[in-house]
Design an enzyme around this catalytic site. Structure first.
Site, PDB file in Angstrom:
ATOM      1  N   ASP A  10      -8.399  -7.823   9.795  1.00 51.85           N
ATOM      2  CA  ASP A  10      -7.179  -8.464   9.613  1.00 51.85           C
ATOM      3  C   ASP A  10      -6.600  -9.186  10.921  1.00 51.85           C
ATOM      4  O   ASP A  10      -7.370  -8.855  11.804  1.00 51.85           O
ATOM      5  CB  ASP A  10      -6.134  -7.667   9.044  1.00 51.85           C
ATOM      6  CG  ASP A  10      -4.537  -8.282   8.617  1.00 51.85           C
ATOM      7  OD1 ASP A  10      -4.827  -9.430   8.033  1.00 51.85           O
ATOM      8  OD2 ASP A  10      -3.746  -7.757   8.911  1.00 51.85           O
ATOM      9  N   SER A  11      -5.711  -9.874  10.705  1.00 57.79           N
ATOM     10  CA  SER A  11      -5.084 -10.563  11.958  1.00 57.79           C
ATOM     11  C   SER A  11      -4.417  -9.228  12.889  1.00 57.79           C
ATOM     12  O   SER A  11      -4.542  -9.586  13.892  1.00 57.79           O
ATOM     13  CB  SER A  11      -4.097 -11.334  11.531  1.00 57.79           C
ATOM     14  OG  SER A  11      -2.900 -10.951  10.863  1.00 57.79           O
ATOM     15  N   TYR A  42      -1.851 -15.105  11.537  1.00 55.41           N
ATOM     16  CA  TYR A  42      -2.573 -16.119  11.119  1.00 55.41           C
ATOM     17  C   TYR A  42      -1.979 -17.138  10.313  1.00 55.41           C
ATOM     18  O   TYR A  42      -2.297 -18.213  10.395  1.00 55.41           O
ATOM     19  CB  TYR A  42      -3.841 -15.599  10.287  1.00 55.41           C
ATOM     20  CG  TYR A  42      -4.874 -14.797  11.000  1.00 55.41           C
ATOM     21  CD1 TYR A  42      -4.915 -14.876  12.527  1.00 55.41           C
ATOM     22  CD2 TYR A  42      -6.091 -14.376  10.512  1.00 55.41           C
ATOM     23  CE1 TYR A  42      -6.270 -14.231  13.123  1.00 55.41           C
ATOM     24  CE2 TYR A  42      -7.144 -13.915  11.039  1.00 55.41           C
ATOM     25  CZ  TYR A  42      -7.063 -13.674  12.287  1.00 55.41           C
ATOM     26  OH  TYR A  42      -8.415 -13.238  13.141  1.00 55.41           O
ATOM     27  N   GLY A  43      -0.853 -16.648   9.451  1.00 59.86           N
ATOM     28  CA  GLY A  43      -0.482 -17.475   8.560  1.00 59.86           C
ATOM     29  C   GLY A  43      -0.138 -18.882   9.002  1.00 59.86           C
ATOM     30  O   GLY A  43      -0.163 -19.841   8.083  1.00 59.86           O
ATOM     31  N   CYS A  73      -7.494  -9.690   4.592  1.00 59.64           N
ATOM     32  CA  CYS A  73      -6.299 -10.511   5.008  1.00 59.64           C
ATOM     33  C   CYS A  73      -6.115 -11.524   4.044  1.00 59.64           C
ATOM     34  O   CYS A  73      -7.476 -12.288   4.059  1.00 59.64           O
ATOM     35  CB  CYS A  73      -6.838 -10.839   6.523  1.00 59.64           C
ATOM     36  SG  CYS A  73      -5.641 -12.229   6.939  1.00 59.64           S
ATOM     37  N   ASN A  74      -5.461 -11.876   3.543  1.00 56.50           N
ATOM     38  CA  ASN A  74      -5.242 -13.057   2.512  1.00 56.50           C
ATOM     39  C   ASN A  74      -5.662 -14.277   3.034  1.00 56.50           C
ATOM     40  O   ASN A  74      -6.200 -15.082   2.587  1.00 56.50           O
ATOM     41  CB  ASN A  74      -3.960 -12.907   1.445  1.00 56.50           C
ATOM     42  CG  ASN A  74      -3.729 -11.781   1.095  1.00 56.50           C
ATOM     43  OD1 ASN A  74      -3.415 -10.829   1.689  1.00 56.50           O
ATOM     44  ND2 ASN A  74      -4.108 -11.736  -0.295  1.00 56.50           N
ATOM     45  N   GLU A 152       6.099  -6.890  11.394  1.00 58.35           N
ATOM     46  CA  GLU A 152       5.553  -6.251  12.533  1.00 58.35           C
ATOM     47  C   GLU A 152       6.670  -6.003  13.772  1.00 58.35           C
ATOM     48  O   GLU A 152       6.604  -5.252  14.755  1.00 58.35           O
ATOM     49  CB  GLU A 152       4.484  -7.001  13.306  1.00 58.35           C
ATOM     50  CG  GLU A 152       3.283  -7.293  12.265  1.00 58.35           C
ATOM     51  CD  GLU A 152       1.792  -6.918  12.898  1.00 58.35           C
ATOM     52  OE1 GLU A 152       1.839  -6.668  14.232  1.00 58.35           O
ATOM     53  OE2 GLU A 152       0.795  -7.086  12.039  1.00 58.35           O
ATOM     54  N   CYS A 184      -0.018 -10.753   0.713  1.00 60.00           N
ATOM     55  CA  CYS A 184      -0.336 -10.767   2.089  1.00 60.00           C
ATOM     56  C   CYS A 184      -0.587  -9.245   2.099  1.00 60.00           C
ATOM     57  O   CYS A 184       0.338  -8.272   1.678  1.00 60.00           O
ATOM     58  CB  CYS A 184       0.844 -11.423   3.009  1.00 60.00           C
ATOM     59  SG  CYS A 184       0.621 -10.955   4.511  1.00 60.00           S
ATOM     60  N   THR A 185      -1.459  -8.714   3.100  1.00 56.20           N
ATOM     61  CA  THR A 185      -1.742  -7.192   3.235  1.00 56.20           C
ATOM     62  C   THR A 185      -0.835  -6.681   4.060  1.00 56.20           C
ATOM     63  O   THR A 185      -0.633  -5.480   4.188  1.00 56.20           O
ATOM     64  CB  THR A 185      -3.151  -7.089   3.897  1.00 56.20           C
ATOM     65  OG1 THR A 185      -3.118  -7.854   4.837  1.00 56.20           O
ATOM     66  CG2 THR A 185      -4.170  -7.544   2.902  1.00 56.20           C
ATOM     67  N   HIS A 186       0.099  -7.455   4.546  1.00 61.59           N
ATOM     68  CA  HIS A 186       1.334  -6.932   5.442  1.00 61.59           C
ATOM     69  C   HIS A 186       2.386  -6.244   4.135  1.00 61.59           C
ATOM     70  O   HIS A 186       3.217  -5.503   4.905  1.00 61.59           O
ATOM     71  CB  HIS A 186       2.075  -7.669   6.138  1.00 61.59           C
ATOM     72  CG  HIS A 186       1.399  -7.871   7.584  1.00 61.59           C
ATOM     73  ND1 HIS A 186      -0.045  -8.458   7.791  1.00 61.59           N
ATOM     74  CD2 HIS A 186       1.632  -7.606   8.897  1.00 61.59           C
ATOM     75  CE1 HIS A 186      -0.396  -8.388   8.920  1.00 61.59           C
ATOM     76  NE2 HIS A 186       0.959  -7.832   9.794  1.00 61.59           N
TER      77      HIS A 186
HETATM   78  N1  DGL Z   1      -2.121  -9.830   6.725  1.00 57.90           N
HETATM   79  C1  DGL Z   1      -2.390 -11.194   6.661  1.00 57.90           C
HETATM   80  C2  DGL Z   1      -2.554 -11.846   5.319  1.00 57.90           C
HETATM   81  O1  DGL Z   1      -2.808 -10.893   4.490  1.00 57.90           O
HETATM   82  C3  DGL Z   1      -2.080 -12.119   7.789  1.00 57.90           C
HETATM   83  C4  DGL Z   1      -0.756 -12.380   8.189  1.00 57.90           C
HETATM   84  C5  DGL Z   1      -0.324 -12.921   9.626  1.00 57.90           C
HETATM   85  O2  DGL Z   1      -1.271 -12.811  10.475  1.00 57.90           O
HETATM   86  O3  DGL Z   1       0.064 -13.966   9.489  1.00 57.90           O
HETATM   87  O4  DGL Z   1      -2.574 -12.874   5.103  1.00 57.90           O
END
Ligand code: DGL
Length: 273
Positions: A10-11, A42-43, A73-74, A152, A184-186
């Site tokens: 993931d990011s 990453y978004g 990571c989506n 985060e 989003c996995t967050h």
């Molecule tokens: N957790 C990631 C996702 O599922 C990335 C979030 C990010 O880095 O912006 O998209």
């Protein structure tokens, strides 16, 4: 029997919510997790850049002799899953297909919403997958740029997060969706906030459980499982600061983090070269 570990990336920390479910579903497997903390988030990044980052990380994990890679990571899955699957010999499981399936199965009024990063929304992958399964579903997507930095941060459950969730949820409530993909996995980390804002009548679909199920089925059907009955191990790599990863990581994983090793971006670039 296949004793090789499973690679997960993931990011940053979000993929740990997927790793958590994988550890519960597959306690006999070994895992190696890579968080790209140096390049988080990453978004907001353009899709071609995410393709490059994902290819580097996947090549590096393949060098660690993993038997399967989970793009946890989506944003990375939206940008790069087809390329990763074309280039690698081992199976690559993303987080979007399992969620799209679950959402189409769950919706009763065939109105489905998506909350995700800008990259994931811009890729249009969820809409494609949902419509491939049910062309009659009305699909509404909202980009949520404020959520990952808040999650985060030191105060993930503060008023700013609640306000942001309310704002992003409003157009979906207006559209009358009965199912929302939290793409989003967050996001599982602030699950109670989503549940309170949307209420009991809306089904929330998270990637972690759906993805862990898909990983387990893939290993079983391909005959790639490790010996049942053993207790697997897990280890962590980050391109960012290992101390920051350790401190935040336990919050996401909800299990103890042992050692966290640093990996330089040049090592990732070399693996993909
Ligand atoms: N957790 C990631 C996702 O599922 C990335 C979030 C990010 O880095 O912006 O998209």
């Amino acid at each position: 029997m296949d004793a090789r570990p499973i690679g997960v990336f993931d990011s940053g920390m979000g993929g740990l919510t997927v790793l958590h479910e994988c550890l519960v579903t597959l306690p006999h497997e070994d895992f190696v997790y890579l968080g790209d903390g140096a390049r988080l988030p990453y978004g907001p990044r353009p899709l071609p850049e995410l393709v490059r980052f994902s290819r580097e990380i996947a090549a590096y994990l393949a060098e660690q002799d993993v038997k399967l890679i989970v793009a946890a990571c989506n944003s990375a899955t939206s940008a790069a899953l087809p390329q990763l699957q074309e280039e690698l010999e081992i199976p690559v499981v993303g987080v979007i297909t399992p969620e799209a399936h679950a959402a189409v199965q769950a919706t009763r009024n065939r109105r489905v919403g998506l909350l995700a990063t800008e990259a994931t929304v811009a890729s249009g992958r969820y809409a494609e997958l949902v419509h491939a399964l049910d062309a009659g579903v009305r699909f509404f997507s909202i980009a949520c740029p404020r959520l990952v930095p808040l999650i985060e941060s030191d105060v993930p459950f503060g008023a700013a997060t609640v306000d942001a969730v309310r704002e992003y949820a409003a157009p979906l409530k207006e559209a009358g969706v009965d199912t929302v993909i939290l793409g989003c996995t967050h996001y599982p980390l602030i699950r109670p906030i989503f549940q309170r804002v949307f209420g009991r009548d809306v089904t929330l679909v998270f990637s972690a459980e759906e993805t862990a199920r898909e990983v387990a089925q893939t290993l079983a059907r391909k005959g790639f499982e490790n010996e049942k009955g053993r207790e697997g191990s897990y280890r962590f790599l980050t391109t960012g600061d290992p101390d920051v990863f350790r401190a935040l990581g336990e919050r996401f994983l909800q299990l103890p983090l042992s050692s966290v090793e640093h990996v330089g971006l040049t090592e990732l670039e070399r693996a993909a070269a």
